[in-house]
Write an enzyme that holds these catalytic residues in place. Structure first.
Site, PDB file in Angstrom:
ATOM      1  CG  ASN A 225      -0.193  -0.056   2.497  1.00  0.00           C
ATOM      2  OD1 ASN A 225       0.526   0.891   2.834  1.00  0.00           O
ATOM      3  ND2 ASN A 225      -0.308  -1.149   3.244  1.00  0.00           N
TER       4      ASN A 225
ATOM      5  CG  ASP B 276      -7.673  -5.132   6.196  1.00  0.00           C
ATOM      6  OD1 ASP B 276      -7.266  -5.175   7.362  1.00  0.00           O
ATOM      7  OD2 ASP B 276      -8.127  -4.094   5.655  1.00  0.00           O
TER       8      ASP B 276
ATOM      9  CE  LYS C  33       8.111 -13.214 -14.167  1.00  0.00           C
ATOM     10  NZ  LYS C  33       8.876 -12.725 -15.298  1.00  0.00           N
TER      11      LYS C  33
ATOM     12  CG  PHE D 134      -3.244   6.389  12.887  1.00  0.00           C
ATOM     13  CD1 PHE D 134      -2.580   6.200  14.091  1.00  0.00           C
ATOM     14  CD2 PHE D 134      -3.072   7.592  12.208  1.00  0.00           C
ATOM     15  CE1 PHE D 134      -1.765   7.191  14.614  1.00  0.00           C
ATOM     16  CE2 PHE D 134      -2.263   8.592  12.717  1.00  0.00           C
ATOM     17  CZ  PHE D 134      -1.601   8.397  13.921  1.00  0.00           C
TER      18      PHE D 134
ATOM     19  CE  LYS E 246     -11.457   0.880  10.061  1.00  0.00           C
ATOM     20  NZ  LYS E 246     -10.715   1.585   9.053  1.00  0.00           N
TER      21      LYS E 246
ATOM     22  CE  LYS F   9      -9.954  -2.725  13.750  1.00  0.00           C
ATOM     23  NZ  LYS F   9      -8.853  -2.847  12.802  1.00  0.00           N
TER      24      LYS F   9
HETATM   25  O1  PMT Z   1       2.719   6.258   6.368  1.00  0.00           O
HETATM   26  P1  PMT Z   1       2.237   7.577   5.777  1.00  0.00           P
HETATM   27  O2  PMT Z   1       2.527   7.689   4.307  1.00  0.00           O
HETATM   28  O3  PMT Z   1       2.701   8.757   6.582  1.00  0.00           O
HETATM   29  O4  PMT Z   1       0.642   7.570   5.856  1.00  0.00           O
HETATM   30  C1  PMT Z   1       0.010   7.638   7.097  1.00  0.00           C
HETATM   31  C2  PMT Z   1      -1.204   6.683   7.153  1.00  0.00           C
HETATM   32  C3  PMT Z   1      -2.274   7.157   6.190  1.00  0.00           C
HETATM   33  C4  PMT Z   1      -0.770   5.248   6.808  1.00  0.00           C
HETATM   34  C5  PMT Z   1      -1.715   6.736   8.642  1.00  0.00           C
HETATM   35  O5  PMT Z   1      -2.070   8.048   8.972  1.00  0.00           O
HETATM   36  C6  PMT Z   1      -2.883   5.817   8.844  1.00  0.00           C
HETATM   37  O6  PMT Z   1      -4.026   6.172   8.659  1.00  0.00           O
HETATM   38  N1  PMT Z   1      -2.624   4.550   9.271  1.00  0.00           N
HETATM   39  C7  PMT Z   1      -3.618   3.487   9.410  1.00  0.00           C
HETATM   40  C8  PMT Z   1      -3.887   2.908   8.050  1.00  0.00           C
HETATM   41  C9  PMT Z   1      -4.839   1.746   8.116  1.00  0.00           C
HETATM   42  O7  PMT Z   1      -4.430   0.636   7.906  1.00  0.00           O
HETATM   43  O8  PMT Z   1      -6.042   2.035   8.463  1.00  0.00           O
HETATM   44  P2  PMT Z   1      -7.238   0.938   8.627  1.00  0.00           P
HETATM   45  O9  PMT Z   1      -8.427   1.784   8.800  1.00  0.00           O
HETATM   46  O10 PMT Z   1      -7.189  -0.030   7.480  1.00  0.00           O
HETATM   47  O11 PMT Z   1      -6.873   0.170   9.954  1.00  0.00           O
HETATM   48  C10 PMT Z   1      -7.317   0.613  11.229  1.00  0.00           C
HETATM   49  C11 PMT Z   1      -6.317   0.288  12.281  1.00  0.00           C
HETATM   50  O12 PMT Z   1      -6.181  -1.141  12.403  1.00  0.00           O
HETATM   51  C12 PMT Z   1      -4.948   0.833  12.031  1.00  0.00           C
HETATM   52  O13 PMT Z   1      -4.428   1.315  13.259  1.00  0.00           O
HETATM   53  C13 PMT Z   1      -4.140  -0.374  11.554  1.00  0.00           C
HETATM   54  O14 PMT Z   1      -2.751  -0.271  11.916  1.00  0.00           O
HETATM   55  C14 PMT Z   1      -4.832  -1.521  12.268  1.00  0.00           C
HETATM   56  N2  PMT Z   1      -4.817  -2.808  11.549  1.00  0.00           N
HETATM   57  C15 PMT Z   1      -5.376  -2.920  10.327  1.00  0.00           C
HETATM   58  C16 PMT Z   1      -5.399  -4.159   9.680  1.00  0.00           C
HETATM   59  C17 PMT Z   1      -4.828  -5.261  10.333  1.00  0.00           C
HETATM   60  N3  PMT Z   1      -4.808  -6.455   9.741  1.00  0.00           N
HETATM   61  N4  PMT Z   1      -4.298  -5.130  11.543  1.00  0.00           N
HETATM   62  C18 PMT Z   1      -4.293  -3.935  12.174  1.00  0.00           C
HETATM   63  O15 PMT Z   1      -3.790  -3.813  13.298  1.00  0.00           O
END
Ligand code: PMT
Length: 404
Positions: free
Chosen positions: A207, A277, A287, A322, A336, A340
Site C-alpha cells: 500500500n 487485511d 515466478k 489510526f 473501529k 477494537k
Molecule cells: O505512512 P504515511 O505515508 O505517513 O501515511 C500515514 C497513514 C495514512 C498510513 C496513517 O495516517 C494511517 O491512517 N494509518 C492506518 C492505516 C490503516 O491501515 O487504516 P485501517 O483503517 O485499514 O486500519 C485501522 C487500524 O487497524 C490501524 O491502526 C491499523 O494499523 C490496524 N490494523 C489494520 C489491519 C490489520 N490487519 N491489523 C491492524 O492492526
C-alpha cells in the site's frame, strides 16, 4: 524564534554540509548563530552561512562591530544547544583538554548549554587513541556525539569518519531542544509503514504508506522521554534518534508476531501502520508465468492485530489506532474504536489533499471514548504526533480504570 542553536563549523571537507544543517534548522524556526574557525572559512565562505542563517557569522574574536556584549560570552549564554559540525580532531582535542585559543573554543568553554558534536575525519585519525580518549572524556562530561558513518572519505580511504548526514544531525538537535519528560519510565510501541504480501518471488501486494506518520509518532514519544519500540514496514525514512528497539518487518504476519509478543509489557501502543487485511493464500515459490486468459489470486484474511491487542488490553494500558478512511470518516472511525477496544482513534480522510499517505502533512480528527472529537487542521505530521500525545497525557490525567 523559540530556540537558539550556536553552530561551530571547523575545518574539514564536510564543512560544506553545515549549509544544509543551517538551512534545515532555520526551516524548523530555529535561530542559528554560526561561529567558524579560520580553517573552516577555507572550505566554505562565511557569506553563504550568513545568508542562510540571516545572522552575522563570527570568525574573529576581535570583531567588535556586532554585539555590545562580549561576543563569546553572549553566544555561549544564548545557545540552547551548541552544535559542532563538522567536529575535527583538533576541536575535540582542544575541548577535552581545556584549550581556548580562538572564538569557537573560547565560546565552547564558556557555555553551559548542551553540546553536540558530529565528528568528521580520516578513519585512522578517528580511531587513534588520542581522539578516542578525548571523545570518552567529553562523553563523561555529558557531550553528545553523533557517530560518524562508514564510507568513502575525501582522502579516498574507506572507513569510519564521514560526518553523519545533515538530516540525522538536525533530528538529534531538535530532539535535544524539545526534550520533555512527561513519558519518562513509560514503554511505547509504535507501528509504522506498509506491509508487503508476497505473491511470488517477483511480485507482492502493498500500500501507499511511507511511514512518515508513524515515524513522527515514534520521534515524539522519544522526545517525551519514553522507551520506544518502533515496528516498521519497509520505508525510506531514517530510524529516529533515540529509539530503544527497532524491528523491521515485511508482512502482516511479521508485524503480528512482533506486536503480539511485546504488547503485554507496553504502556502505550499506537498503530499507525497500514496493514494488509488480506494476503495471498498461496505464495508461489517460482515466478508465476502468464498464460492465456485472466487469472485470479485467492486471498485470505490476515490477523487484525489491533483487534487482538484490544482483546488483551491490560488496565491502564493505552491503545491508539489510526483509521485511513475515504467515506463516512467519523462514523467508520468511531465504529473501529469501539470494535477494537481502543482509547483513541486518529481518523484521516486520505482523499484530502495534504492528508494521509506519502506526504509530510496530515488532516486528522482525534476521537476519544467519550465521543469528544478534536478536529485538527492541515499540519505537519510532527505536529499531529504532538497533539496525539497531548491527548494521551489528558487520558493519564483522567481516571481510566473504568474504561477497560
Ligand atoms: O505512512 P504515511 O505515508 O505517513 O501515511 C500515514 C497513514 C495514512 C498510513 C496513517 O495516517 C494511517 O491512517 N494509518 C492506518 C492505516 C490503516 O491501515 O487504516 P485501517 O483503517 O485499514 O486500519 C485501522 C487500524 O487497524 C490501524 O491502526 C491499523 O494499523 C490496524 N490494523 C489494520 C489491519 C490489520 N490487519 N491489523 C491492524 O492492526
Amino acid at each position: 524564534m523559540k530556540y537558539n542553536v550556536v553552530l561551530g563549523v571547523t575545518g574539514g571537507i564536510a564543512a560544506y554540509k553545515a549549509c544544509d544543517i543551517v538551512s534545515r534548522l532555520t526551516k524548523k524556526e530555529v535561530n542559528v548563530d554560526v561561529i567558524m574557525t579560520r580553517s573552516a572559512t577555507e572550505f566554505v565562505g562565511p557569506v553563504t552561512l550568513q545568508s542562510l542563517s540571516k545572522n552575522k557569522v563570527v570568525t574573529d574574536m576581535f570583531d567588535t562591530n556586532f554585539y555590545w556584549d562580549i561576543e563569546h560570552i553572549s553566544l555561549a549564554k544564548k545557545a540552547d544547544v551548541f552544535l559542532i559540525a563538522p567536529a575535527t580532531a583538533n576541536i575535540i582535542g582542544k575541548m577535552a583538554n581545556g584549550i581556548a585559543d580562538d572564538m569557537l573554543s573560547t565560546t565552547l568553554m564558556a557555555t553551559k548549554s548542551k553540546i553536540i558534536m558530529a565528528p568528521a575525519m580520516n578513519t585512522v585519525m578517528y580511531e587513534s587513541p588520542a581522539v578516542q580518549e578525548n571523545i570518552q572524556k567529553l562523553m563523561q562530561r555529558g557531550v553528545i556525539f553523533i557517530e560518524p558513518l562508514e564510507g568513502l572519505l575525501a582522502c579516498n580511504d574507506i572507513g569510519k569518519g564521514k560526518m553523519q548526514d545533515p538530516e540525522t544531525i538536525v533530528d538529534t538537535v531538535i530532539h535535544h531542544l524539545t526534550l520533555t519528560n512527561d513519558l519518562e519510565g513509560k514503554k511505547v510501541l509504535v507501528t509504522a509503514g506498509p506491509t508487503i504480501e508476497v505473491i511470488d518471488p517477483v511480485r507482492y501486494i502493498t500500500n501507499r504508506s511511507s511511514g512518515k506518520m508513524g515515524y513522527q509518532v515514534a520521534r515524539e514519544a522519544v522526545r517525551r522521554g519514553a522507551k520506544v519500540t518502533l515496528i516498521s514496514g519497509k520505508t525510506s525514512e531514517k530510524i529516529p534518534y533515540g529509539i530503544s528497539e527497532f524491528i523491521s518487518i515485511e508482512s502482516a504476519e511479521d508485524m503480528y508476531q512482533a506486536v503480539i509478543t511485546r504488547a503485554a509489557e507496553m504502556d502505550i501502543i499506537i498503530k499507525s501502520a497500514a496493514v494488509a487485511d488480506y494476503t495471498p493464500s498461496q505464495k508461489s515459490q517460482s515466478k508465476i508465468k502468464k498464460s492465456e486468459g485472466d487469472m485470479s489470486i485467492e486471498l485470505e484474511r490476515t490477523h487484525d492485530i489491533l483487534f487482538e491487542t484490544g482483546q488483551q488490553k491490560r488496565k491502564n494500558q493505552i491503545l491508539v489506532g489510526f483509521a485511513a478512511e475515504t467515506d463516512h470518516i467519523l462514523k467508520n472511525a468511531i465504529s473501529k474504536m469501539e470494535r477494537k477496544n481502543l482509547d483513541l482513534i486518529v481518523a484521516n480522510d486520505v482523499k484530502k489533499e495534504g492528508a494521509g499517505f506519502g506526504v509530510d502533512t496530515n488532516i486528522v480528527n482525534i476521537i476519544d471514548r467519550d465521543g469528544s472529537v478534536t478536529e485538527l487542521p492541515l499540519m505537519d505530521k510532527s505536529m499531529v504526533a504532538k497533539s496525539l500525545f497531548d491527548k494521551i497525557m489528558e487520558l493519564y490525567d483522567d481516571s481510566r480504570d473504568d474504561r477497560k
